[in-house]
Scaffold this active site. Structure first.
Site, PDB file in Angstrom:
ATOM      1  N   ASP A 244       0.811  -1.215   0.000  1.00  0.00           N
ATOM      2  CA  ASP A 244       0.000   0.000   0.000  1.00  0.00           C
ATOM      3  C   ASP A 244       0.849   1.272   0.000  1.00  0.00           C
ATOM      4  OD1 ASP A 244       0.923  -0.557   2.565  1.00  0.00           O
ATOM      5  OD2 ASP A 244      -1.059  -0.837   3.434  1.00  0.00           O
TER       6      ASP A 244
ATOM      7  N   HIS B  88      -7.204  -4.578  10.317  1.00  0.00           N
ATOM      8  CA  HIS B  88      -6.941  -4.500   8.878  1.00  0.00           C
ATOM      9  C   HIS B  88      -5.638  -5.190   8.473  1.00  0.00           C
ATOM     10  CE1 HIS B  88      -4.887  -0.344   9.573  1.00  0.00           C
ATOM     11  NE2 HIS B  88      -3.940  -1.227   9.374  1.00  0.00           N
TER      12      HIS B  88
ATOM     13  N   GLU C 276      -9.790  -1.815   5.421  1.00  0.00           N
ATOM     14  CA  GLU C 276     -10.452  -1.443   6.666  1.00  0.00           C
ATOM     15  C   GLU C 276     -11.693  -2.307   6.881  1.00  0.00           C
ATOM     16  OE1 GLU C 276      -8.683   0.173   8.465  1.00  0.00           O
ATOM     17  OE2 GLU C 276      -8.112   2.165   7.798  1.00  0.00           O
TER      18      GLU C 276
HETATM   19  C1  F6R Z   1       1.436  -1.256   6.145  1.00  0.00           C
HETATM   20  C2  F6R Z   1       0.177  -1.986   6.279  1.00  0.00           C
HETATM   21  C3  F6R Z   1      -0.629  -1.950   7.527  1.00  0.00           C
HETATM   22  C4  F6R Z   1       0.185  -2.230   8.798  1.00  0.00           C
HETATM   23  C5  F6R Z   1      -0.711  -2.134  10.033  1.00  0.00           C
HETATM   24  C6  F6R Z   1       0.073  -2.316  11.316  1.00  0.00           C
HETATM   25  O1  F6R Z   1       1.986  -1.459   4.866  1.00  0.00           O
HETATM   26  O2  F6R Z   1      -0.215  -2.607   5.335  1.00  0.00           O
HETATM   27  O3  F6R Z   1      -1.676  -2.875   7.421  1.00  0.00           O
HETATM   28  O4  F6R Z   1       0.754  -3.497   8.707  1.00  0.00           O
HETATM   29  O5  F6R Z   1      -1.359  -0.905  10.062  1.00  0.00           O
HETATM   30  O6  F6R Z   1       0.947  -1.245  11.479  1.00  0.00           O
HETATM   31  P1  F6R Z   1       2.079  -1.253  12.594  1.00  0.00           P
HETATM   32  O7  F6R Z   1       3.023  -2.320  12.207  1.00  0.00           O
HETATM   33  O8  F6R Z   1       2.706   0.117  12.515  1.00  0.00           O
HETATM   34  O9  F6R Z   1       1.404  -1.529  13.898  1.00  0.00           O
END
Ligand code: F6R
Length: 264
Positions: free
Chosen positions: A67, A140, A145
Site C-alpha cells: 500500500d 486491517h 479497513e
Molecule cells: C502497512 C500496512 C498496515 C500495517 C498495520 C500495522 O503497509 O499494510 O496494514 O501493517 O497498520 O501497522 P504497525 O506495524 O505500525 O502496527
C-alpha cells in the site's frame, strides 16, 4: 493457521527472516509482498544483517508493497516508498527497478487503470511467493479497513478514524495524515502462495485473537487469512496473550522443531 509464539519483538524478526531466507535460497528470483509500519522493522533489520554477514543475495528478488498513502510522493519522508528505501532496500543488494510500491501521485482519473496494472505486474512476475503482513488495531491487513470484501482487489480506499489516529504517531500532527490510500485488496493478498502475519505488543492482543480464533468476518479483515492454506502467524508473548489455544500452538511448534518439518 500455523502460529509461532516467540519471546520478543527481535525474535519475531529472526523467525520471519528464516522463512524469507529459506525461500530466497530455494528460489533466488522469489517475489516478496512487503508491508510497512513498525511491525516488520525487526524483520528488515535481520534481513539486512543476513545479507551483510551471510551474503544472502537479493539481486534477483522482486518485491511488491501492499500500500501507499494517496497524495504522498515517494520522496515524502512519511511515504511508504521512502520507508522501504530507508528500512530495507538501501541495506540490501536489491535492484530498485525490481521493487514496486504503489504510486500515491497517480491522478484520480487514472487510478482504476493504475490499480489494474499493479495487479497485472504481480501476475506477470509469477504471483507473490511470500507475503509479509502486519495487522492494524482495527484488524486491517494492508489498508483493507473493516467492511472490505474478502474478494476486494487493489484500489483507492478511505482510511478509518482509528487508522488515522494510530498512524498519526509518524506525522507532526494528525491533520497531516492522508485520508486515502492505494492498497492491495484482501482478494489480492489471499492469492499469495504463502503468508506471514506478524504482530507484537499488548495493543494487538485482542485483535490478533479475533483474527486467528474468531469468526471470518469483513469487520476484521485479517480473519480472512483463515481461508488461506499456508499462513504462519509469528507473535510475541504479549500479542499472543489473548489466544485461547496458546498451549496447542506452542506444542505444535516444539513438535515441528523436533521433526524438522513445517506443519500447516
Ligand atoms: C502497512 C500496512 C498496515 C500495517 C498495520 C500495522 O503497509 O499494510 O496494514 O501493517 O497498520 O501497522 P504497525 O506495524 O505500525 O502496527
Amino acid at each position: 493457521m500455523r502460529v509461532i509464539i516467540v519471546k520478543s519483538y527481535e525474535d519475531i524478526g529472526k523467525e520471519a527472516a528464516k522463512i524469507v531466507k529459506d525461500l530466497i535460497i530455494k528460489k533466488p528470483n522469489a517475489v516478496l509482498g512487503l508491508a510497512t509500519g513498525s511491525t516488520p522493522i525487526s524483520l528488515y533489520k535481520e534481513l539486512i544483517r543476513i545479507h551483510k554477514e551471510e551474503g544472502l543475495d537479493f539481486s534477483k528478488v522482486i518485491t511488491f508493497n501492499l500500500d501507499e498513502y494517496y497524495g504522498l510522493s515517494g520522496g515524502h519522508p512519511q511515504s511508504y516508498r521512502y520507508f522501504m528505501d530507508e528500512n530495507l532496500f538501501n541495506g540490501i543488494n536489491i535492484k530498485k527497478e525490481n521493487t514496486h510500491v504503489p504510486d500515491g501521485t497517480i491522478p484520480i482519473d487514472k487510478i482504476e487503470e493504475y490499480c489494474k496494472k499493479y495487479e497485472e505486474m504481480i501476475k506477470q512476475a509469477g504471483g507473490i511467493d511470500l507475503q509479509i503482513l502486519g495487522i492494524g488495531g482495527d484488524g486491517h491487513i494492508a489498508f483493507n479497513e473493516p467492511g472490505s470484501s474478502i474478494y476486494s482487489r487493489t484500489r483507492l480506499v478511505a482510511l478509518d478514524e482509528q487508522t488515522i489516529k494510530d498512524n498519526s504517531r509518524f506525522f507532526e500532527k494528525i491533520e497531516d495524515v492522508p485520508r486515502f490510500a492505494l492498497t492491495m485488496g484482501v482478494g489480492t493478498i489471499l492469492e499469495a502462495k504463502e503468508i506471514i502475519l506478524l504482530a507484537n505488543g499488548i495493543k494487538k492482543a485482542e485483535v490478533v485473537a479475533k483474527a486467528i480464533e474468531g469468526p471470518i468476518t469483513s469487520q476484521i479483515t485479517a480473519s480472512a487469512l483463515q481461508l488461506h492454506p499456508k499462513v504462519t502467524a509469528i507473535l510475541d508473548e504479549e500479542a499472543a496473550s489473548k489466544l485461547k489455544r496458546k498451549k496447542y500452538y506452542k506444542f505444535a511448534h516444539q513438535a515441528e522443531e523436533k521433526i524438522n518439518l513445517r506443519i500447516f
